[in-house]
Enzyme design. Structure first.
Site, PDB file in Angstrom:
ATOM      1  CD  GLN A   4      -3.000   0.908   2.292  1.00  0.00           C
ATOM      2  OE1 GLN A   4      -2.643   1.080   3.443  1.00  0.00           O
ATOM      3  NE2 GLN A   4      -4.245   0.608   1.978  1.00  0.00           N
ATOM      4  CG  LEU A  57       2.750   8.083   6.433  1.00  0.00           C
ATOM      5  CD1 LEU A  57       1.483   7.393   6.906  1.00  0.00           C
ATOM      6  CD2 LEU A  57       2.781   8.148   4.920  1.00  0.00           C
ATOM      7  CD  GLU A  84      -6.422   9.588   4.158  1.00  0.00           C
ATOM      8  OE1 GLU A  84      -5.740   8.728   3.599  1.00  0.00           O
ATOM      9  OE2 GLU A  84      -7.507   9.350   4.715  1.00  0.00           O
ATOM     10  NE  ARG A 141      -4.447   6.119   3.371  1.00  0.00           N
ATOM     11  CZ  ARG A 141      -4.230   5.569   4.567  1.00  0.00           C
ATOM     12  NH1 ARG A 141      -3.686   4.391   4.667  1.00  0.00           N
ATOM     13  NH2 ARG A 141      -4.572   6.220   5.654  1.00  0.00           N
ATOM     14  CG  HIS A 172       1.758   3.421   4.446  1.00  0.00           C
ATOM     15  ND1 HIS A 172       1.032   3.701   5.576  1.00  0.00           N
ATOM     16  CD2 HIS A 172       0.898   3.111   3.488  1.00  0.00           C
ATOM     17  CE1 HIS A 172      -0.238   3.564   5.290  1.00  0.00           C
ATOM     18  NE2 HIS A 172      -0.347   3.215   4.046  1.00  0.00           N
ATOM     19  NE  ARG A 225      -2.751  -1.427   6.766  1.00  0.00           N
ATOM     20  CZ  ARG A 225      -2.914  -0.228   7.304  1.00  0.00           C
ATOM     21  NH1 ARG A 225      -3.900   0.001   8.133  1.00  0.00           N
ATOM     22  NH2 ARG A 225      -2.070   0.759   6.999  1.00  0.00           N
TER      23      ARG A 225
END
Lengths: 567, 344
Positions: A232, A244, A247, A278, A346, A381
């Site tokens: 992912q 990261l 979001e 995403r 990630h 996921r």
């Protein structure tokens, strides 16, 4: 060393839960946890968001069944439905258990555990502790293990399983403090070493140590890997570090901007713009970069996540952590300047193939957490399901191994075998004929994976990726370890981690190349649609005489029929 | 980060990292190695170390894991101050550096050195075990998982900040008590102990507290605040230390320890005279027998050098003592009220 009943490799959420549960199941067992870091350093600590459980604290009408459906749909129907049943049914119990042991959850007004909405979930069911959920869960589990007197071997680097015939006799590991290679004879071994997404190196949000050690150990022992091609990507990683930017930054109204000053998401998701799902947003950023509309820098091409129009007050009050992170890691204050971002690997959906009780095909070897693939995440996921996965299946692994340990003979590992492992490990790495620099190989591996086995995949790219990996493996044979000391030889450890990543990278590229469809995180430009007739199945990758051999395994269906995945 | 070429390019500087080196297998004592590299604006100390390790000298040993400020692995001293290498910007350090262009990197203090920048964390873990740094739940294990404890947001906020601790050991390294006494409990362990003590789910705060007030425990802290100043997560560690002390005196009635007696004596002197009556302070803290046994030789020396503090009857009250007493009463009442609402 006295044989152990259970040796657990990895001290993150899955490993620690397994240790606790195994002790609870049978207190007379001799159990050890090995970890290459102090357990409280494990990557579980980096999970910020939370863990999903249908407690119904926030939305009274939430149910386990809804959680099950969301997870299956999110997986693009590649998850095994019986496994998802276990994951979601156990969720409320395990979150309460953690709470009862002292995890500091944030609270609702009625003093119950707080929950918030998360991507792909029909109800707000993500339980959290501010933005440090994984950290506090890991602390709680570590504290409880100290309380129970779990035996830890901290800073031991696992090298190999000791295999005889169809079963394992224990584990071989290097004590970092002394450099000694030691045998851990054991009736059972639980592999819980986390994910492999760090193979994308600078294009990954993962800790430096998420190098797939457990998977590589199992793979070398002949245990199949499952669905390795599913990795992912998160849309907004920091340019330099891959860390990261959550979001939330886009949720508060941040814009994604290219070098022409355009809010380019208008091209890909007219309505949702920056708040599309995403995988779609990741693909959009990648397209902008590939088509030459990204910014250039020595650290690679990137785009801007612009928050400057939100104003200092909002940024300081709602996004203080993000601001701090940008200043610390990128030297950029988002109040004054846009944040340089690009998609970053990630999470690894794939891993060691296990059944719902965490058993692998090798007797006495179990796997749990991101290290394993049950599969509950399928091709994609959902946020909030990774912490849940490590807790639920970590506990099951501990329970199962404790129940079954008695079935297996105590392991024994001979001095001669130990010597072989030492020789295999050191294999001329200090010799002068060895000249390859590990740092270079590692960076090149990350680059070729990001470019050829990244967000967009296509037959010729994948072919190139497979060739590159093969060349890197060849060059690795001449890798040089310049540090010759025994004590804390991190140079040697990093080289051995690279070896693990190279072995696994081959399975990721092979799986991606074979799977001629687009499903979840796996996007093939040349096969843009999901092909259920041909590809509604798991990929298995097994090592035979040093080569990847692909196989397949049916997906376990249940109450939910295949549907098109739309949001 | 690129090879050092054009010094004048904007946003780049040549920086010398002066790194502490020690390999127990070959070195009889530690030394420093200098590595000069060109660093771009926005690069952290850890990324610089990684660069040096990958390109110049692979034998430099240090721990690093998440590289995002959450795992606590890369605690080290950068220009003398304990911090995380991964969250420390090179340019920020340079701005405050005494020697221009030089960044000195050393291992944490107060923990046994293993190699280069790596220290042994086991003593810290042992102390966490000694002071029961875990919740011993009031709920029996067999009942767990069935229902939640109901906990107010107010209670959660009491330990929220303390649970930010990532055990990086920066506070341990900076602690002035630990420099003198390695057996001292440590700031991080006091913080964790406090976090457990104020959690209503915990069943053993009495026992934990009893251990904390013993020798090498909570009363040894001298309020230098260096732990708090160095905390990479900005946790008010001293609040936790004060919290444990107040708890020990007020709630558990642990008035018989030397630490609590010392604090009481301070309070009573300040209330009565506005300053300390130092001559009798040791007697009131540790008793007459202990004082005679331990401090008599020093007292004799002090008398010889005419350095004795005045005896109690000669200690005059401080100027403006009346107004001061009024303020003192108001303040203590305020604190008491505060406590009541806090404990509710």
């Amino acid at each position: 060393m006295k044989p152990f009943d259970i040796v657990i490799v990895g001290g993150g959420g899955a490993g620690l839960y397994a240790a606790m549960e195994a002790m609870k199941t049978n207190p007379s067992l001799n159990i050890a946890v090995l970890s290459k870091v102090y357990p409280n350093r494990s990557h579980t600590s980096a999970a910020q968001g939370g863990a999903n459980a249908a407690l119904g604290n926030k939305a009274k009408d939430d149910t386990v069944e809804m959680h099950i459906f969301d997870t299956i749909k999110g997986s693009d129907y590649l998850a095994d439905q019986d496994a998802v049943d276990v994951l979601c049914s156990e969720a409320p119990k395990i979150i309460r258990e953690l709470e009862n042991m002292g995890t500091p959850w944030s609270r609702m007004e009625d003093n119950t555990i707080a929950q918030r909405p998360f991507g792909g979930a029909g109800r707000p069911r993500c339980c959290y502790c501010s933005d440090k959920t994984g950290h506090t869960i890991l602390q709680t589990l570590y504290e409880q293990c100290l309380k129970k007197g779990v035996i830890f071997f901290n800073e031991y680097f696992a090298l190999n399983l000791s295999v005889k015939g169809s079963r394992s006799r224990g584990l071989i590991a290097m004590n970092m403090k002394t450099g000694n290679v030691e045998a851990f004879p054991a009736r059972t071994v639980i592999l819980a070493t986390g994910g492999y997404a760090k193979m994308y190196w600078n294009r990954s949000s993962n800790a430096a140590g998420n190098t797939g050690d457990g998977q590589a150990i199992a793979y070398r022992a002949g245990i199949p890997m499952k669905d390795m091609e599913f990795v992912q990507f998160h849309p907004t990683g920091l340019r330099k570090s891959g860390l990261l930017v959550t979001e939330g930054a886009r949720g508060e109204g941040g814009y994604l901007i290219n070098r022409n000053g355009e809010r380019f998401m208008a091209r890909y998701a007219k309505e949702k713009m920056e708040l599309g799902p995403r995988d779609l947003v990741s693909r959009s950023l990648e397209t902008e970069i590939l088509e030459g509309r990204g910014f250039d820098s020595p650290a690679g091409k990137y785009l801007h996540l612009d928050l400057t129009h939100l104003g200092a007050d909002l940024i300081k009050s709602r996004l203080p952590q993000i601001r701090e992170m940008c200043m610390q890691f990128e030297g950029v204050d988002p109040i004054d300047e846009p944040i340089p971002v690009r998609p970053t690997a990630h999470y690894s959906m794939g891993g060691i193939d296990t059944d719902n009780f965490t058993r692998t095909i090798m007797e006495g070897v179990y796997a749990a957490g991101e290290c394993a693939c049950v599969s509950v995440h399928g091709a994609n996921r959902l946020g909030g399901n990774s912490l849940l996965d490590i807790l639920v299946f970590g506990r099951i692994a501990g329970h199962t191994a404790a129940e079954e340990a008695g079935k297996f003979e105590p392991g024994n590992i001979s001095e001669a075998e130990l010597k072989e492992h030492v020789e295999e490990m050191r294999g001329g790495m200090h010799a002068s004929g060895h000249h390859e620099r590990y740092g270079e190989l590692r960076e090149e591996l990350g680059q070729t994976l990001a470019l050829n086995v990244g967000i967009f995949r296509e037959a010729s790219l994948l072919k190139r990726g497979i060739q590159d990996i093969a060349e890197l493996k060849e060059r690795f044979k001449k890798v040089r370890v310049t540090d010759t000391s025994d004590v804390f030889n991190t140079n040697l450890m990093q080289v051995l981690e690279l070896k693990n990543m190279l072995d696994l990278a081959e399975t990721v590229a092979a799986g991606a190349s074979a799977r001629e469809e687009s499903r979840g995180s796996h996007t093939r430009i040349d096969f843009p649609v999901r092909d259920d007739a041909k590809w509604h199945k798991h990929t298995l990758a097994t090592r035979v005489k040093g080569n990847v051999v692909l196989g397949e395994k049916p997906v376990t269906m249940g109450r939910y029929e295949l549907q098109e995945r739309t949001y | 980060m690129t090879a050092p070429t054009d010094q004048h390019r904007e946003g780049k500087k040549d920086v010398t990292f002066r790194i502490f080196r020690f390999n127990p297998q070959v070195d009889s004592k530690p030394y420093f190695d200098d590595y000069t590299i060109q660093v771009e604006r926005g690069i952290t100390v850890l990324r610089s170390l990684n660069y040096i390790k990958e390109h110049i000298d692979a034998s430099i040993s240090f721990r690093a894991f998440c590289q995002a400020g959450i795992c606590g692995s890369c605690g080290m001293r950068v220009n003398g101050l304990s911090q995380l290498a991964c969250t420390t910007q090179v340019w920020d350090v340079l701005a405050k550096s005494r020697e221009p262009g030089i960044i000195k990197v050393e291992p944490l203090r107060n923990l046994p050195l293993i190699k280069d920048l790596i220290v042994d964390m086991d003593p810290l873990v042992d102390k966490m075990k000694h002071y029961s740094n875990w919740i011993d739940s009031t709920m029996p294990e067999s009942s767990m998982g069935k229902k939640e404890f109901l906990i107010s947001e107010e209670e959660f906020l009491r330990y929220d900040k303390a649970t930010d601790c990532i055990l990086c050991a920066s506070c341990v390294s900076e602690c002035s008590i630990l420099r003198a006494n390695k057996e001292y409990v440590s700031p991080a362990v006091l913080l964790k102990s406090y976090r457990m003590n104020v959690d209503s789910r915990d069943a053993i705060h009495g026992e934990r507290l009893a251990e904390l007030v013993k020798d090498h425990g909570v009363w040894d802290c001298t309020h230098c605040y260096r732990c708090q100043e160095s905390c990479v997560k900005s946790i008010p560690i001293m609040d936790a230390i004060h919290g444990i002390r107040e708890d020990a005196i007020e709630l558990r009635g642990m008035k018989d320890t030397s630490g609590s007696k010392h604090a009481e004596a301070f309070m009573s002197d300040i209330e009565k005279k506005g300053k300390l009556v130092e001559a009798t302070l040791p007697i009131r803290t540790n008793g007459i027998v202990w004082t005679l046994q331990n401090l008599l030789p020093m007292a004799v020396k002090m008398i010889m050098k005419r350095r004795t503090p005045p005896p109690p009857p000669l200690v005059k009250s401080a100027k403006g003592i009346k107004i001061f007493r009024e303020m003192f009463r108001e303040m203590t009442e305020h604190v008491r009220q505060d406590h009541k609402s806090h404990k509710k």
